[in-house]
Design a protein around this motif. Structure first.
Motif, PDB file in Angstrom:
ATOM      1  N   LEU A  62      39.515   9.825  30.503  1.00 25.38           N
ATOM      2  CA  LEU A  62      39.694  11.413  30.781  1.00 25.38           C
ATOM      3  C   LEU A  62      38.358  11.995  31.058  1.00 25.38           C
ATOM      4  O   LEU A  62      38.279  12.866  31.787  1.00 25.38           O
ATOM      5  N   ALA A  63      37.267  11.731  30.088  1.00 27.62           N
ATOM      6  CA  ALA A  63      36.091  12.421  30.428  1.00 27.62           C
ATOM      7  C   ALA A  63      35.332  12.224  31.831  1.00 27.62           C
ATOM      8  O   ALA A  63      34.916  12.943  32.557  1.00 27.62           O
ATOM      9  N   ALA A  64      35.522  11.103  32.325  1.00 32.65           N
ATOM     10  CA  ALA A  64      35.113  10.746  33.687  1.00 32.65           C
ATOM     11  C   ALA A  64      35.849  11.301  34.751  1.00 32.65           C
ATOM     12  O   ALA A  64      35.261  11.655  35.717  1.00 32.65           O
ATOM     13  N   ALA A  65      37.089  11.436  34.728  1.00 35.73           N
ATOM     14  CA  ALA A  65      37.968  12.312  35.813  1.00 35.73           C
ATOM     15  C   ALA A  65      37.749  13.614  35.510  1.00 35.73           C
ATOM     16  O   ALA A  65      37.659  13.965  36.662  1.00 35.73           O
ATOM     17  N   ALA A  66      37.443  14.176  34.404  1.00 34.78           N
ATOM     18  CA  ALA A  66      37.138  15.552  34.451  1.00 34.78           C
ATOM     19  C   ALA A  66      35.536  15.979  34.385  1.00 34.78           C
ATOM     20  O   ALA A  66      35.238  17.095  34.758  1.00 34.78           O
ATOM     21  N   GLN A  67      34.531  14.802  34.531  1.00 34.67           N
ATOM     22  CA  GLN A  67      33.380  15.061  34.351  1.00 34.67           C
ATOM     23  C   GLN A  67      33.056  16.069  33.259  1.00 34.67           C
ATOM     24  O   GLN A  67      32.399  17.267  33.479  1.00 34.67           O
ATOM     25  N   ALA A  68      33.734  15.829  32.145  1.00 32.70           N
ATOM     26  CA  ALA A  68      33.382  16.771  30.965  1.00 32.70           C
ATOM     27  C   ALA A  68      33.412  15.959  29.706  1.00 32.70           C
ATOM     28  O   ALA A  68      33.130  14.840  29.876  1.00 32.70           O
ATOM     29  N   THR A  69      33.791  16.551  28.627  1.00 33.65           N
ATOM     30  CA  THR A  69      33.817  16.017  27.289  1.00 33.65           C
ATOM     31  C   THR A  69      35.241  15.811  26.681  1.00 33.65           C
ATOM     32  O   THR A  69      36.035  16.522  26.735  1.00 33.65           O
ATOM     33  N   ALA A  70      35.726  14.445  26.391  1.00 29.19           N
ATOM     34  CA  ALA A  70      37.018  14.343  25.566  1.00 29.19           C
ATOM     35  C   ALA A  70      36.877  14.009  24.194  1.00 29.19           C
ATOM     36  O   ALA A  70      35.929  13.337  23.990  1.00 29.19           O
ATOM     37  N   THR A  71      37.674  14.477  23.573  1.00 26.04           N
ATOM     38  CA  THR A  71      37.684  14.263  22.171  1.00 26.04           C
ATOM     39  C   THR A  71      38.840  14.144  21.209  1.00 26.04           C
ATOM     40  O   THR A  71      39.926  14.759  21.817  1.00 26.04           O
ATOM     41  N   LEU A  72      38.835  13.510  20.207  1.00 27.81           N
ATOM     42  CA  LEU A  72      40.167  12.985  19.506  1.00 27.81           C
ATOM     43  C   LEU A  72      39.947  13.807  18.171  1.00 27.81           C
ATOM     44  O   LEU A  72      39.216  13.815  17.447  1.00 27.81           O
TER      45      LEU A  72
END
Length: 279
Positions: A100-110
């Motif tokens: 998810l983070a790679a696709a959005a070039q952002a930060t993904a958090t749980l």
């Protein structure tokens, strides 16, 4: 039953709750935290807070570091490693967050729920921009605040959600927040714009137990507001929803009420702790 015994039994739950509330409050604060700060966070006098902290300190759940105050102790950390996100969960969740983070070039958090709050337990950063969501494991915020919290709140039973809305509205009208929660349930995702972090926008989706729809946690994707505009966030909804649908059954198996996952014992005796707190 005598009046004195009835009074004692009514007081017993509070004796048990105070140490747990104290630990949860301290874990969400910058540490070391002063006695006054901890007492204020849980609504106790300094004298009462000191007695609870001293009991926790004697058992190793809290450390006293002199004039600097108190911090979470090694026994609490050991307990957290047993009942918190275990290696199996991290192994399942990290690849999902990474994609998810790679696709959005952002930060993904749980995020997982902790009472009326959500706690960040795992995160992956995939951009090097100065303005980005830097992961702080243990970060805590009310469920009413931010997309990761409201995604969970929207799917809680009505009586639980109502209590939290009343206690944590942060200037919102109750009716407006309830309308937003209904929209989250309809759309399947929550949005936030510079709420938890200035100039950072995000989208969150709940991780729902496939058996009963209960929210176990949430996954959020966040990044700079100049890139993750309203339209950009909504375009992330389908892959984020798909990722949550895929991870939720595994999360339910590990953490849900019907979990059959085996827990390895540590040198932590919860019964001893509860008995000590009640003395």
């Amino acid at each position: 039953m005598t009046r004195s015994r009835e009074a004692t039994e009514r007081a017993q739950p509070d004796l048990l709750h105070r140490p747990l509330r104290m630990l949860e409050a301290l874990a969400g604060m910058q540490q070391p935290a002063s006695l006054l700060a901890v007492a204020s966070a849980v609504g106790l006098s300094k004298a009462s807070a000191y007695r609870v902290l001293r009991s926790l300190q004697d058992e190793g759940y809290v450390d006293h570091v002199g004039r600097r105050g108190y911090r979470i102790g090694s026994r609490s950390i050991a307990l957290a490693s047993m009942v918190g996100p275990r290696p199996a969960l991290r192994q399942r969740a990290r690849p999902v967050l990474t994609r998810l983070a790679a696709a959005a070039q952002a930060t993904a958090t749980l995020h997982l729920r902790s009472g009326e709050h959500r706690v960040l337990v795992l995160g992956v950063e995939q951009n090097s921009e100065p303005l980005r969501h830097i992961v702080h494991v243990g970060e805590r915020a009310p469920l009413t605040f931010g997309c990761s919290g409201r995604a969970i709140l929207a799917h809680l039973p009505a009586h639980d959600a109502a209590k939290m809305i009343t206690g944590h509205t942060r200037g919102r009208t109750r009716a407006a927040l309830e309308r937003e929660l209904e929209a989250i349930r309809v759309n399947g995702y929550a949005l936030s714009f510079s709420e938890n972090h200035s100039h950072l926008n995000g989208i969150g989706v709940a991780l729902l137990d496939p058996d009963d729809g209960y929210p176990l946690g949430s996954i959020a994707v966040a990044g700079p507001d100049d890139r993750l505009t309203d339209d950009a966030l909504r375009r992330l909804a389908p892959p984020l929803t798909s990722a949550c649908s895929g991870l939720a059954p595994h999360l339910a198996t590990l953490l849900g009420p019907n979990s059959s996952a085996r827990l390895d014992a540590l040198d932590v005796t919860i019964q001893d702790f509860m008995e000590t707190a009640a003395d």
